[in-house]
Structures are given as C-alpha cells and as structure tokens.
Scaffold this motif. Structure first.
Motif, PDB file in Angstrom:
ATOM      1  N   THR A 316       0.836  -1.203   0.000  1.00 46.16           N
ATOM      2  CA  THR A 316       0.000   0.000   0.000  1.00 46.16           C
ATOM      3  C   THR A 316       0.866   1.248   0.000  1.00 46.16           C
ATOM      4  O   THR A 316       0.628   2.208  -0.739  1.00 46.16           O
ATOM      5  CB  THR A 316      -0.889   0.009   1.258  1.00 46.16           C
ATOM      6  N   SER A 317       1.898   1.213   0.824  1.00 47.95           N
ATOM      7  CA  SER A 317       2.796   2.363   0.911  1.00 47.95           C
ATOM      8  C   SER A 317       3.721   2.429  -0.306  1.00 47.95           C
ATOM      9  O   SER A 317       3.885   3.479  -0.925  1.00 47.95           O
ATOM     10  CB  SER A 317       3.601   2.239   2.209  1.00 47.95           C
ATOM     11  N   ASN A 318       4.302   1.284  -0.674  1.00 43.64           N
ATOM     12  CA  ASN A 318       5.253   1.262  -1.793  1.00 43.64           C
ATOM     13  C   ASN A 318       4.627   1.711  -3.109  1.00 43.64           C
ATOM     14  O   ASN A 318       5.299   2.317  -3.938  1.00 43.64           O
ATOM     15  CB  ASN A 318       5.824  -0.152  -1.980  1.00 43.64           C
ATOM     16  N   LEU A 319       3.372   1.372  -3.320  1.00 49.62           N
ATOM     17  CA  LEU A 319       2.739   1.688  -4.602  1.00 49.62           C
ATOM     18  C   LEU A 319       2.079   3.067  -4.602  1.00 49.62           C
ATOM     19  O   LEU A 319       1.445   3.457  -5.583  1.00 49.62           O
ATOM     20  CB  LEU A 319       1.708   0.609  -4.968  1.00 49.62           C
ATOM     21  N   SER A 320       2.233   3.797  -3.495  1.00 53.25           N
ATOM     22  CA  SER A 320       1.543   5.090  -3.461  1.00 53.25           C
ATOM     23  C   SER A 320       2.256   6.164  -4.290  1.00 53.25           C
ATOM     24  O   SER A 320       1.732   7.247  -4.475  1.00 53.25           O
ATOM     25  CB  SER A 320       1.310   5.547  -2.021  1.00 53.25           C
ATOM     26  N   ASN A 321       3.438   5.837  -4.814  1.00 57.81           N
ATOM     27  CA  ASN A 321       4.088   6.808  -5.723  1.00 57.81           C
ATOM     28  C   ASN A 321       3.449   6.769  -7.110  1.00 57.81           C
ATOM     29  O   ASN A 321       3.783   7.591  -7.965  1.00 57.81           O
ATOM     30  CB  ASN A 321       5.585   6.519  -5.834  1.00 57.81           C
ATOM     31  N   THR A 323       0.912   7.826  -9.212  1.00 58.39           N
ATOM     32  CA  THR A 323      -0.154   8.826  -9.234  1.00 58.39           C
ATOM     33  C   THR A 323      -0.434   9.319 -10.643  1.00 58.39           C
ATOM     34  O   THR A 323      -1.398  10.040 -10.872  1.00 58.39           O
ATOM     35  CB  THR A 323       0.241  10.047  -8.386  1.00 58.39           C
ATOM     36  N   ILE A 326       3.933  12.424 -12.056  1.00 54.75           N
ATOM     37  CA  ILE A 326       5.323  12.600 -12.495  1.00 54.75           C
ATOM     38  C   ILE A 326       5.652  11.634 -13.623  1.00 54.75           C
ATOM     39  O   ILE A 326       6.366  11.952 -14.543  1.00 54.75           O
ATOM     40  CB  ILE A 326       6.283  12.404 -11.302  1.00 54.75           C
ATOM     41  N   PHE A 327       5.122  10.409 -13.553  1.00 48.27           N
ATOM     42  CA  PHE A 327       5.344   9.409 -14.602  1.00 48.27           C
ATOM     43  C   PHE A 327       4.079   8.562 -14.693  1.00 48.27           C
ATOM     44  O   PHE A 327       3.244   8.601 -13.791  1.00 48.27           O
ATOM     45  CB  PHE A 327       6.569   8.540 -14.293  1.00 48.27           C
ATOM     46  N   TYR A 336      -5.546  17.616  -8.666  1.00 47.11           N
ATOM     47  CA  TYR A 336      -4.599  16.500  -8.604  1.00 47.11           C
ATOM     48  C   TYR A 336      -5.207  15.266  -7.962  1.00 47.11           C
ATOM     49  O   TYR A 336      -4.878  14.141  -8.334  1.00 47.11           O
ATOM     50  CB  TYR A 336      -3.303  16.929  -7.892  1.00 47.11           C
ATOM     51  N   MET A 340      -5.327  11.747  -9.793  1.00 51.07           N
ATOM     52  CA  MET A 340      -4.664  10.615  -9.179  1.00 51.07           C
ATOM     53  C   MET A 340      -5.634   9.440  -9.041  1.00 51.07           C
ATOM     54  O   MET A 340      -5.306   8.301  -9.363  1.00 51.07           O
ATOM     55  CB  MET A 340      -4.194  11.079  -7.801  1.00 51.07           C
ATOM     56  N   ARG A 344      -5.307   5.770 -10.835  1.00 49.81           N
ATOM     57  CA  ARG A 344      -5.208   4.522 -10.071  1.00 49.81           C
ATOM     58  C   ARG A 344      -6.417   3.613 -10.314  1.00 49.81           C
ATOM     59  O   ARG A 344      -6.284   2.386 -10.335  1.00 49.81           O
ATOM     60  CB  ARG A 344      -5.032   4.828  -8.577  1.00 49.81           C
TER      61      ARG A 344
ATOM     62  N   ASN B  82       2.620   7.943   6.024  1.00 52.08           N
ATOM     63  CA  ASN B  82       1.937   7.803   4.733  1.00 52.08           C
ATOM     64  C   ASN B  82       0.840   8.835   4.556  1.00 52.08           C
ATOM     65  O   ASN B  82      -0.091   8.888   5.353  1.00 52.08           O
ATOM     66  CB  ASN B  82       1.330   6.401   4.632  1.00 52.08           C
ATOM     67  N   TYR B  84      -1.026  11.340   1.092  1.00 53.64           N
ATOM     68  CA  TYR B  84      -0.954  11.763  -0.304  1.00 53.64           C
ATOM     69  C   TYR B  84      -0.931  13.276  -0.401  1.00 53.64           C
ATOM     70  O   TYR B  84      -1.853  13.947   0.062  1.00 53.64           O
ATOM     71  CB  TYR B  84      -2.160  11.227  -1.081  1.00 53.64           C
ATOM     72  N   PRO B  89       6.513  13.159  -3.420  1.00 52.53           N
ATOM     73  CA  PRO B  89       6.278  12.323  -4.608  1.00 52.53           C
ATOM     74  C   PRO B  89       6.127  10.828  -4.319  1.00 52.53           C
ATOM     75  O   PRO B  89       5.445  10.131  -5.053  1.00 52.53           O
ATOM     76  CB  PRO B  89       7.484  12.601  -5.498  1.00 52.53           C
ATOM     77  N   LYS B  90       6.745  10.321  -3.267  1.00 46.99           N
ATOM     78  CA  LYS B  90       6.553   8.911  -2.921  1.00 46.99           C
ATOM     79  C   LYS B  90       5.206   8.728  -2.233  1.00 46.99           C
ATOM     80  O   LYS B  90       4.742   7.629  -2.048  1.00 46.99           O
ATOM     81  CB  LYS B  90       7.658   8.431  -1.970  1.00 46.99           C
TER      82      LYS B  90
END
Lengths: 488, 480
Positions: A316-321, A323, A326-327, A336, A340, A344, B82, B84, B89-90
């Motif tokens: 959940t945390s790792n995939l929160s980048n 959006t 940026i890419f 935004y 986002m 997703r 955590n 948003y 950015p992460k």
C-alpha cells in the motif's frame, strides 16, 4: 533449437571455441522469443534490435537472457505489467541489470508478470495471462510467470525474477526448472519495483543449479544504493559448487509434509507428497540425514495471513508513488486528487485494489496493533522456530505447492483451507530472508513438480550444494518444455 | 498577556543545510533559485529507488540531541508517514515517530531573556526526517520545485511550557543560533529553512485549555504575531462566554492579513499509518560515537556571550545581541582580531551597523563595510585622523559609494586637523572677525564660546579636532 537449450557453461565454451557467435545466439533467442510469445504470452517487450554491446571474460558475455518487467531498465519500457506504468521508460538501470550489462550479457526481452508481483498465478498482468509451456491450458504460477515460461521453453539459459512470497520458486516448480532466491540483501534491490520491501528478493530462474550459481555470482554484492545489501565478496557460488553433501542434515516439517494432515487429499496431492518422500530417499542415498520435525501448527497455519497482512501493508505504501503525475499516464480530473484517483482506478487490476484496501486497513491506527503488529510478531516467531532448527540442521526441504501447475480455467479450486499453508509455506523463506532454491523433482500426470531447499541466512553455498547434488541424482536436469497442447 | 494563562508549545522545523548531499539521496544539498536542478530519482519517487541514510545528517541530529540534554537512542531507525500530497512524490515521508526512538528524547534547555532572567524549555524530542518539495500556489495553479525534497530536516518539539510570545521568540532565536554555531544549518527563514508550528491554549487556572495548532509560520516575527493574535482571538471568545467555539483544530497563519484561518478540525486529522521503514536497517548508536560527538560540540552562543562579558567587559545586553547570529559574532571577532577596541566595535555593531543591516534587510556577512574596512575607519578615528562625526559620515559614504574608506578620505580631504599651529591660526582669524562677540563673552555671555567653536568648525569644514579647538580657544580668549 541449437544452443539456447544448453547450459551457460556449454554455450560459453561454444562461443569461445568459435562454434557459434553471439549474433547467432541472439537471433536464435529472438526467434524462440516470438514462438513463446505466441504460445505463452510470456513477454511485455521484445528487443528485436538486441545486439552485442561489449565482450568480457565473464561466462555470461554474449549470452542472451530475460529481464522480469519489474527491473528498471534504462531506455527500455518497464511496466511491472501494470497499466499505471503503461509507457514508462526509466532513465536508470537496476543494479542487477547494470551488472549484467557490464559483463556483456544481452537482454532480449522483458518478461510478463503478475502486476507489480502481487499475485501468484501469472494471470493478472496488464498484457494478459501467461500459459505454461508444458501445458498451455495451465498457469505458470507467478509472479515471475514470463521468466519461468521462457526459461522452461528454452528461450535462453536464464532470466531474472523477483520473489516476495514464492514468486520465483513456485513458477520454477510449475515450469520444471530451477528458481533461486539468495539470502535477503545478497543482490541489491536498487531499481527493482518494490512490492513489500522487507520480503522482496531479487533472484534468478535457470535450468541448472550451476547456472543459478553463475548468474547470482554476477549480480550479487554490496551496493551503496541499497542499505540492506551486504558484502559477499568472499562467496564464490560457482567456484565452490560441490556435490559432496554426505553428512549434511536435512529436516522437513511434519505439519506440512505428512499426508496424514490432509483428510481430503486429492490424488494429485497424494502423488506429490509421495514423490517428495521418494526424493528424500535420494537425499539419504547421497549420504544426507533426513529428519521429520514438528513445528507448532498454530505457527504453520499463520503463515498465509502473516504474509497477507505484511505484504499488503508494505505494498500500500510502496505503490503510493503511482499517481500518474510525475510518470505514468496522466489521469483525468479537475485537480490532482481527481487525476490521481482516475489514474489509479483505471491503472490497477481488481486484485491489486483489493490488496491495497487490505494493506490500508491493517495499517490504520485502530487496527495496526491487532493486525500489522501482530503479523510482525508472528513473523518473528515463525522465523525463530525455523532458525532454531537451523542450529541442528543444514537445510529444510519441502514440496513446492500442492501438486503440478493448476488449470487456467479455475476448474480446480485453489483455495482449500486444508492445504493453504502447504501452498504458501515458501513464504517462510521471505519472512527470514533465507536462501531458498526450487529444483524439479519429477512429474505428476506429465506435468513437472518441484522440491524446495531452504537454509540459514548467508549459507547460500550450502543450499546450492545440496540442490546441485540432488539435481545430479535425478533425471530432470536441464529439461525443456515441449510447448504442446492447449487450445491456442 | 492578559488575564488568562497562556500555554504555548512549539514545533520548529529546521533544514540541515550543511551536509554535502540530501538525507536519503545523493543529490546535492544546496539552496538554489534554479528549480529542479538538485534532484535524483529518489527525490521524485521514481519506481525502484531506495533511501540511503546520510551519516553526517544523523551525526548532526545526535549532536542537537546532546545540546538539548536529550536521551540518545540506542538504535537509530526511521518510519514511514503515509499521506498523499503532491509535495511528497513517494506519497510517504521517511521520518521518525516519537515517542518511538528518535535522535533525541526528553531534554531541556535554559534560555536567557534580554533582562537577564532565565526560563527552562522542556524538549519533548528532536527527530530527523526528509523535507518535502517546495510548492508555490499561484492563482489557479501550483508549481513544484523538487530541490527541497529529501533535504534533511530536524524537527524539534517542545513541551507545552512557554507562556509568552516574547519567550517563544527568545527560544527560537537561541535554537537558530545553535544551529548556526554548530555548522548544521544557516537556519535562514528567507530561504524557507526554518518553519514553525505553534500550539496555543488559554486557561483561567492550571489546567490546559483547548489546544489550537497553527501550521507553517515561516518567520519568528510571524510566530510572535500569530501568538498575540491567537491569544486575543481565544480570549475574546472566552470573555464573551463562547469558549466552546474554540475547537481543537489546525489553523493557518496568514502573514498578509495577520490572522489565523481554520484548516481542519481534529476529527479530520489524517491517519498517517506509520510503520518502520523496511529499507533502512536499524543501526546501533554506540557510546563511542556519542562521546566523539559530545567532544566535537563547538562553543555555544551563551558560552560566547559569557566570554564577551568577561573578556571584553561588554554589557549582557550588547553581548546578547552580538551572539544572536553567528555571522554578527564572527564579524565582531574578526574586528577584534584586526586590532579594534572591543567596546568601540561592539557599540558600532549594535548601533550603526545592525541599524543599517536591519533597515536594508541584508546580511552582515554581505555588508560592503567588512571587518577590514570597519577597522580602517575605526583606527583612523582612534589615531585622531578623523573625528567620530567624520567616522560616521565615512561609514555611510563607504556603504553608499562602495569605495575603499582610504580613497574616500583622500577624495573628500577628510582628515582631522589636530595640528596646533593650523588650529591656532584659524581661531585667531575667527576671533579677529568677531570682536563684538568677544566683548559679549567677556561680559559674561559664556555661551558665545560655542559660537566660536562653531565658526572654527565651519571654516575647517568640520575637520578640526574639537578637543584641540576648545583647548586653544580657551587660551586665546584668555589672552584677549
């Protein structure tokens, strides 16, 4: 097939004595890539213009290989088999990839996978389902499904994989090949798209134990970009590979491996466990001691949920980048947050969404103690119980999964309460960061099955030696899938 | 501050500006106006990046913990916070999560007020984290500069132990000075390096009232004004019997209107879902390392203040002003090393120089009148080459023209006339021209003396040494 069905050392010899050129190897591998793509849908990207970049003394120089699509590759599409990264072209290489490039290894494709590694079937990637080259109606298992299919079908001698629960070691078993995940931190994770950082491992899928040793020798090492990596310069897996394993002590867990645990055992499961015990006899013939050990069944039963909670939380945390800001493809919306959400919602498969909801739930302040923290405690207890055995034993052996590859049409129910722990037990290797290797140990209904050997952290050599000795005493070494059957 | 007990707690965020690279990435840690020039893949959260802890930033955080009399951690590790937001950015921030172990826990520091009294500030914790990107909100759009992303940030949290805006500012100023003295940060608010959150409650008795948090107050004067405003707002509500309208909430200090504006209520608080950062292994903080860090703590501002008072006989007030900013203290010490008289320099700095610096909003280290140039002005004055009045004029001219003091003195013919013969001849000239006034003087109009001095000064264009003029004039008048 002329050369791609051989081992790394064999191909290397033929390159050295001029029997074949690297260009010929590349074109053979690409030709096979297209056939396997047609039959198994194993690839996200095929490098039709692959060419030799540099020549080195390495055994891997000039030899084609495959890269799982969650390894960042500079200048080449890298999607992690997710629509959230549909057109993402990284500007940096994963450490493992750059190490292989500097040795002259030649990537010819990026292999398909379960989206971001979250999934164990090879059916959830953005480019569709990967089919098992032994029987196209069956799954490869995942998440390194494309890598396993390609290596099994003889596209090249090895492909990179990653393993968070059993994502290298289970597809290896279903595809009748070798899958090796070294000790946590032996290979840098820099550039590997994260799923659950505390469980993620880089590794390799091959057809020979020696090949696994050669490739890991090439990509291991301390990396200043990954704080969890460690210095293994004193370890030379290939040079020290030794089939003399007499006197080594193995154990297997009674609560997993005894047929008596499964009252409603299918014929397949019976055959699988019998085959496992037959292999243990071979172990004994090799001079090894094999003992049955009992582990608290509560801990064994906890494995799948511990994995689910921890892996989902970290994911959940790792995939929160992701959006799309940026890419990745930009979502639609007036602000935004809407953009986002749109990105997703459209980008993730339903399976990932479900897991992200679980991850978010178990991390919430009011739930964290009950779920996430307890899962971490249980993880520690499970690891301690296994480590306790490693004081007496050199390695743990176990059957991989509950039988051979499952049917893609889902006609056999995967989720059986009885066999859940057996299905997921390789996750112990991820909980403890243990070196763990799967090798083929037979066939059930003409489909390959595998056995796993797992050892104490940093004892990769011992684990590989046992696998190497066992592989040499069975008939499944270097086997290639026939690519037959199926409706496609 | 009115009839209610005011309780204030502060959260002071200070960017560490003196490390070579950022706290979790190898991008350069350097302030620049060129947006998005000091960035690495990590800073923008590209897939597959990993954090690598900057050991120097950890050392600095532990040093601050020691200075603040905190308990050091046995193990250092980090947590993920955590949430948003486009500046992250992460979409998670790597930070520490007190009361879990962090750089420093449970300390205190004593602060001196201008009047010489002291008060103690409880330090709840100080922890190390990464900064977010800088966002600028325009009319209908926002722009992001990732230079600031992953810059090391130290967050210092006090207990609810302050009771006035003045004390709050005195505390913040002193901590800023420590950051500068220890070579940790420039702590420059103009570069956005220091940001504060202010928690305020009022009460009629010893219990604590409803806590209101004000976020992102970006200057110390802002902290002062925000406290004054918020205390007034809460007091007025309490006076009117409407204290229940004071809600536990987060407000934003709006510099332009000088008011606080509601952001969100406590019930809307974000659940940050903290968990230990898995990519950074826990590492042991050894007693040896801590001892080395303790030994490397440089002279702190109050130590320097005491030294100025003892060695240079400066007043507590003057010494207090000099040590407040390390650049001012360095300027002062440079002048002394160049041979200036400490008391005279101190007077000049606290008067003319800081007056000019504050008025023109520049940094003392960028002042054209460097310690070297000031030394020339002051030594010319000490030698009697120029008068003190001329010295002040010269100081202004040097700043205005950005020319060397010697050049200006030459061009302007600026030198004090101390030569007896020259002064005597001018005095005789003046007296000869003012015979009537001499008679008046002799008849008891003693204030005519000043008139004569004035005339002499006029004829010498202010260059005559006034002491000499008075001395010779007295003799010459006696002779008439």
């Amino acid at each position: 097939m002329k050369y791609m069905n051989l081992s790394i050392t064999e191909i290397h010899e033929k390159l050295k004595n001029g029997e074949v050129t690297s260009e010929e190897l590349i074109s053979e591998s690409l030709e096979l890539t297209h056939i396997v793509q047609e039959k198994c849908n194993a690839f996200v990207t095929i490098f039709d213009d692959a060419k030799k970049e540099n020549d080195t003394d390495s055994l891997l120089s000039g030899i084609p290989y495959g890269i799982k699509d969650n390894y960042s590759t500079k200048g080449a599409l890298t999607t992690g088999s997710s629509n959230t990264l549909r057109d993402y072209i990284p500007f940096f290489d994963a450490t493992a990839v750059s190490k292989l490039s500097s040795l002259g290894a030649i990537p010819v494709n990026k292999t398909a996978m379960d989206e971001f590694g979250l999934g164990g079937t090879g059916t959830t990637g953005a480019t569709g389902v990967q089919r098992n080259p032994w029987d196209l109606t069956r799954m490869c298992a995942g998440s390194s499904s494309g890598s396993a299919a390609a290596v099994a079908a003889g596209v090249y001698p090895y492909a990179l994989g990653s393993d968070t629960g059993d994502s290298i070691r289970k597809p290896a078993a279903f595809c009748g090949i070798v899958g090796y995940k070294p000790t946590y931190g032996m290979i840098s994770r820099y550039g590997l798209f994260p799923f659950a950082s505390s469980l993620d491992h880089c590794g390799v899928l091959t057809r020979y134990v020696r090949d696994a040793a050669i490739v890991v020798d090439a990509i291991k090492g301390i990396d200043e970009a990954d704080m969890t990596s460690w210095d293994s310069s004193h370890i030379h897996l290939n040079d020290d590979l030794n089939a003399d394993v007499s006197g080594k002590k193995l154990f297997y867990i009674k609560e997993l491996c005894d047929l008596a645990n499964y009252q409603n055992a299918t014929e397949e499961l019976k055959a699988h466990l019998n085959n496992f015990h037959e292999t243990l006899k071979i172990c004994k013939n090799l001079g090894m001691q094999v003992d049955e050990v009992s582990i608290d069944p509560k801990l064994i039963r906890a494995i799948p949920s511990v994995y689910q909670v921890i892996s989902c939380a970290e994911a959940t945390s790792n995939l929160s980048n992701l959006t799309g800001l940026i890419f990745g493809p930009r979502g639609e919306g007036d602000n935004y947050l809407e953009m986002m959400k749109d990105h997703r919602t459209k980008g993730f498969s339903p399976l990932i969404k479900r897991r992200l909801v679980i991850g978010s739930y178990v991390l919430q302040t009011q739930n964290q103690e009950r779920y996430f923290k307890n899962a971490q405690r249980a993880r520690r207890l499970i690891v301690d119980a296994i480590k306790e055995q490693f004081k007496k034993y050199d390695a743990m052996v176990s059957p991989v999964s509950t039988g051979p590859a499952k049917l893609l049409d889902g006609s056999v129910d995967m989720l059986n309460e009885d066999t859940l722990a057996l299905e997921d037990q390789l996750q112990i290797g991820n909980f403890g960061g243990f070196p763990s290797i799967t090798i083929p140990n037979g066939f059930i209904n003409d489909l390959p099955v595998g056995i796993n050997i797992t050892g104490e952290c940093f004892e990769d050599q011992k684990v590989l030696n046992i696998a190497y000795a066992l592989e040499s005493s069975m008939d499944y070494k270097g086997q290639i899938a026939p690519l037959i059957g199926g409706d496609k | 501050m009115g009839k209610y007990n005011v309780t204030i707690g502060l959260e002071m965020h200070c960017e560490v500006s003196k490390t070579a690279s950022k706290v979790f990435s190898n991008a350069k840690n350097e302030y620049t106006d060129i947006a998005n020039s000091n960035i690495s893949p990590y800073d923008m959260g590209f897939p597959g990046v990993l954090p690598v802890v900057n050991k120097e930033a950890v050392r600095m955080s532990l040093m601050m913990g020691e200075i603040l009399n905190c308990h050091p951690p046995k193990y250092m590790y980090f947590e993920r916070k955590n949430y948003y937001y486009p500046d992250m950015p992460k979409n998670y921030q790597i930070t520490q999560n007190p009361p879990e172990e962090c750089a420093g826990m449970g300390g205190y520091i004593d602060i001196e007020r201008e009047d010489g009294s002291t008060f103690r500030v409880d330090i709840d914790n100080i922890h190390l984290e990464e900064d977010s990107a800088r966002m600028t909100h325009l009319y209908d759009t926002s722009i992001i500069d990732y230079n600031r992303a992953a810059v090391p940030l130290l967050e210092l949290v006090t207990g609810p132990c302050l009771h006035s805006a003045e004390d709050a500012v005195a505390f913040l100023e002193y901590i800023r000075a420590i950051y500068q003295y220890c070579g940790i940060s420039e702590a420059d608010s103009k570069k956005g390096q220091v940001r504060c959150d202010v928690n305020i409650s009022i009460s009629e008795d010893d219990t604590l009232g409803t806590k209101v948090e004000m976020k992102n107050v970006n200057s110390f004067s802002g902290v002062h004004d925000a406290i004054v405003y918020e205390v007034k707002r809460q007091s007025e509500l309490k006076d009117a019997g409407r204290y229940d309208e004071v809600e536990q909430e987060t407000r934003r200090w709006d510099e332009e209107t000088g008011t606080t504006i509601r952001m969100r209520s406590k019930v809307d608080a974000i659940d940050y879902k903290y968990f230990v950062e898995p990519n950074i292994p826990k590492f042991k903080i050894t007693e040896e390392w801590l001892e080395k860090i303790r030994k490397s703590i440089p002279e702190l501002p109050y130590e320097r203040k005491a030294k100025y008072m003892t060695n240079y006989s400066l007043s507590a007030y003057d010494a207090g002003i000099l040590i407040k900013d390390i650049n001012i203290a360095s300027y002062f010490e440079n002048c002394i090393n160049l041979g200036c008289d400490p008391k005279i320099v101190a007077n000049w700095i606290t008067g003319n120089i800081l007056g000019y610096v504050y008025k023109n909003d520049i940094e003392i280290q960028n002042l054209f009148v460097t310690p070297e140039r000031l030394t020339i002005i002051l030594s010319s004055m000490a030698k009697g080459d120029i008068s003190s009045k001329q010295a002040k004029e010269l100081f202004s001219m040097v700043l205005e023209r950005e020319e060397e003091p010697k050049e200006i003195m030459k061009k302007e013919g600026m030198q004090q006339i101390s030569d007896d013969t020259t002064i005597t001849s001018v005095i005789i000239e003046v007296l000869d021209e003012n015979k009537e006034q001499i008679t008046d003087y002799k008849n008891g109009k003693t204030n005519m003396f000043d008139y004569f001095v004035g005339q002499v000064m006029k004829k010498t264009r202010g260059q005559a040494n006034p002491v000499k003029v008075k001395e010779i004039l007295t003799n010459e008048l006696a002779n008439r």
